[in-house]
Design an enzyme around this catalytic site. Structure first.
Site, PDB file in Angstrom:
ATOM      1  N   SER A 195       0.848  -1.193   0.000  1.00 38.12           N
ATOM      2  CA  SER A 195       0.000   0.000   0.000  1.00 38.12           C
ATOM      3  C   SER A 195       0.888   1.249   0.000  1.00 38.12           C
ATOM      4  CB  SER A 195      -0.949  -0.030   1.197  1.00 38.12           C
ATOM      5  OG  SER A 195      -1.936   0.959   1.062  1.00 38.12           O
ATOM      6  N   ASP A 264     -16.546 -15.518 -13.816  1.00 38.23           N
ATOM      7  CA  ASP A 264     -15.753 -16.584 -13.192  1.00 38.23           C
ATOM      8  C   ASP A 264     -15.222 -17.573 -14.224  1.00 38.23           C
ATOM      9  OD1 ASP A 264     -14.791 -18.702 -11.730  1.00 38.23           O
ATOM     10  OD2 ASP A 264     -16.534 -18.921 -10.421  1.00 38.23           O
ATOM     11  N   ASP A 267     -11.917 -17.837 -17.560  1.00 41.24           N
ATOM     12  CA  ASP A 267     -10.617 -18.522 -17.595  1.00 41.24           C
ATOM     13  C   ASP A 267     -10.773 -20.043 -17.725  1.00 41.24           C
ATOM     14  OD1 ASP A 267     -11.655 -18.841 -15.017  1.00 41.24           O
ATOM     15  OD2 ASP A 267      -9.663 -19.102 -14.168  1.00 41.24           O
ATOM     16  N   ASP A 271     -14.386 -21.304 -10.198  1.00 39.96           N
ATOM     17  CA  ASP A 271     -13.838 -21.479  -8.849  1.00 39.96           C
ATOM     18  C   ASP A 271     -14.170 -20.290  -7.941  1.00 39.96           C
ATOM     19  OD1 ASP A 271     -12.350 -19.613 -10.165  1.00 39.96           O
ATOM     20  OD2 ASP A 271     -10.384 -20.462  -9.680  1.00 39.96           O
ATOM     21  N   ASP A 421      -8.341  -5.678  -5.632  1.00 37.42           N
ATOM     22  CA  ASP A 421      -7.977  -4.596  -4.706  1.00 37.42           C
ATOM     23  C   ASP A 421      -8.974  -3.443  -4.811  1.00 37.42           C
ATOM     24  OD1 ASP A 421      -6.815  -2.409  -3.378  1.00 37.42           O
ATOM     25  OD2 ASP A 421      -4.790  -3.136  -3.790  1.00 37.42           O
ATOM     26  N   HIS A 460      -6.868  -5.792  -0.957  1.00 42.29           N
ATOM     27  CA  HIS A 460      -5.789  -4.834  -0.767  1.00 42.29           C
ATOM     28  C   HIS A 460      -4.739  -5.394   0.197  1.00 42.29           C
ATOM     29  CE1 HIS A 460      -3.727  -1.085  -0.886  1.00 42.29           C
ATOM     30  NE2 HIS A 460      -3.883  -0.841   0.382  1.00 42.29           N
TER      31      HIS A 460
HETATM   32 CA   LIG Z   1     -12.448 -18.493 -12.436  1.00 42.22          CA
END
Ligand SMILES: [Ca+2]
Length: 546
Positions: A195, A264, A267, A271, A421, A460
């Site tokens: 940070s 989700d 890719d 998951d 983040d 973060h």
């Molecule tokens: Ca995924």
């Protein structure tokens, strides 16, 4: 015998003689005697040998989120505690501490640790972690106390201390103090921060390349000037004219759920984690409350949907701060998946955008830039005021992309960030790395000294639905000390203190892909692969793509 030979003999003998006549040079100075050190512009307030056992840090500790916490009792190994104040200018008041393990417990190395937020407080928790690993360690309050930005009003030198000088002065002082305590300099010096600490980490690599051999920069808030403009823009986008927040905690969670549901599977692995939010474009309008079929007029606000103003606010958060005249991006928006993924305010847009009664860090403008405590933030001129800020307060940012001096001195830089983040948008960190790559001659030449890892679903600096705990310092030690450059790091996710998933964090721009067999909760079943950045996602699995 020639005089030259005699001189050479004398030179050769000096180290031996020095060792014989001044045993202090090899055994070091006792802890208490360090108080007598005279380092220019530095006052040593105390030097105390503490036995192993409980240690209560003074003051109210401030966590990485800038919030004060109650007193914390730590259990620490024995160490020599040195408290000092550095005054590189007459206006400076930089407090720092140096903790040095006894000779038999010292790993021979030094670790400077970073801060969080705009806090003026010594990072005791991070120092404790370093000490337990055998490091001599140091932290500074950056030259002021607390998170309030009024400290900089009428104190331009204090701003520079906070901007970058305090960490450098702390570092130089700590190195000398450790040398005097141990009788030799530390063999290696590391800096670890996240940070604001990540900003400090990049600032050290950019401004003081000699300070550290290895640097860990986590979720760096390095583009600090533009980030402040981003906070201002996002506050205006998410609050009504009456100053009331448009988005609630429940609606933020709704947005995250919608984003995960839609993205989700992009890719190829369902998951619960958005692997790369840059490929996720779900429109919050999908959540728009439907007008009742019977009547005309405005749809009612329901817990399961968004009103039109809420849709607009979310869209602006994703889009980022823009110059209204040119459309040019001033600061990147926040990623899908960062809206609200946990109960804590810091696990959502709440802490830095939605909850504050006025724009976060508005003091930056009032006290540091315009010297006008009554400044009306709605009067901001996005073009001229930004140019003015970058001209007046360049020391606040750490955005230099030419890292040649750091690379040349053999420095190694390990940077990481989380794709979820909600505080420092990861797209800005990616943009910085890509910029360094262009400046430093491409990916391979950059990787020789600077490596970047992105954790999908990490918040973060910590937390989040994705694996978010990993040992970056060990990876950096291997790189600096053994020449083994990190290709990946294994990260873990825990629930209630129990690890329930591990996953490799891959060397940017590689990504982790499931090999197709075995548990999707085990890192070993994933490979780091290179994918074209603009690879089209699987269209069959998502409904939310544009
Ligand atoms: Ca995924």
């Amino acid at each position: 015998m020639s005089r030259r030979l005699a001189a050479a003999l004398v030179v050769a003998l000096i180290p031996v003689l020095a060792q014989v006549v001044t045993p202090a040079a090899s055994t070091g100075t006792s802890c208490a005697n360090l108080a007598a050190l005279t380092i220019p512009n530095v006052t040593i307030k105390s030097a105390t040998a503490l036995p192993a056992g409980p240690f209560t840090p003074p003051g109210a500790p401030i966590a990485g989120d800038g919030q004060a916490r109650g007193p914390v009792v730590m259990t620490l190994p024995a160490f020599c505690r040195v408290e000092g104040t550095a005054r590189p200018t007459s206006d400076s008041d930089i407090k720092f501490e140096v903790w040095i393990p006894p000779a038999d417990a010292w790993n021979g190395k030094f670790e400077g640790v970073g801060n969080g937020g705009y806090q003026g407080s010594i990072s005791y928790t991070a120092m404790a972690t370093a000490l337990r690993r055998g490091y001599a360690t140091a932290s500074t309050d950056t030259g002021h106390t607390g998170d309030d930005m009024k400290f900089g009003q009428g104190h331009p030198e204090k701003l520079i201390d906070y901007g970058h000088r305090a960490v450098h002065v702390m570092t130089e002082s700590a190195k000398l103090i450790i040398r005097n305590a141990a009788g030799r300099f530390a063999e290696r010096s590391y800096f670890v921060g996240c940070s604001a600490g990540g900003q400090q980490a990049l600032s050290e690599a950019q401004r003081y390349p000699e300070d550290y051999d290895g640097i860990v920069a986590g979720d760096p808030a390095s583009n600090r000037i533009r980030q402040t403009f981003g906070f201002l823009s996002s506050w205006i986008a998410t609050h009504g004219a009456d100053g009331k927040p448009i988005l609630t905690a429940a609606k933020l969670a709704l947005l995250t759920k919608a984003a995960v549901d839609a993205c989700d599977s992009i890719d190829g692995l369902k998951d619960g984690i958005i692997d790369d939010p840059r490929k996720c474009h779900v429109d919050p309008a999908k959540l728009l409350c439907k007008s009742p079929s019977t009547g005309a007029g405005q749809a009612a606000d329901e817990p399961t949907c968004l009103t039109q103003p809420q849709v607009d606010a979310a869209r602006k958060m994703y889009e980022g701060a823009k110059n209204p005249r040119t459309g040019e991006l001033i600061y990147t928006g926040w990623p899908r998946g960062s809206e609200g993924f946990g109960e804590a305010a810091g696990q959502s847009w709440r802490q830095y955008v939605v909850d504050p009664p006025e724009p976060m860090r508005v003091g930056f403008f009032k006290y540091w830039l315009f010297h006008d405590p009554n400044w009306d933030f709605r009067s901001i001129d996005w073009e001229r005021d930004l140019a003015y800020a970058e001209q007046k307060l360049p020391f606040m940012a750490a955005v230099e992309k030419d890292l040649t001096p750091f690379k040349k001195r053999g420095g190694k830089l390990l940077m990481y960030t989380g794709w979820a983040d909600p505080v420092v948008p990861p797209q800005d960190t990616v943009a910085y790395y890509d910029g360094v790559m262009r400046t430093m001659g491409g990916l391979e030449r950059t990787r020789e000294f600077y490596r970047f890892f992105i954790a999908p679903g990490m918040g973060h600096c910590a937390g989040g639905p994705g694996p978010n705990q990993f040992d970056h310092l060990t990876a950096l030690e291997q790189w600096v000390e053994k020449g083994v450059a990190p290709e990946k790091m294994v990260a873990s996710h825990s629930t209630g203190g129990t690890v329930d998933r591990t996953r490799p964090l891959c060397l940017y721009p590689q990504v982790a892909r499931y090999r197709g067999t075995g548990s999707t909760d085990e890192a070993a079943n994933f490979a780091c692969v290179a994918e074209p950045a603009a690879a089209p996602a699987r269209k069959t699995t998502t409904g939310g793509q544009r």
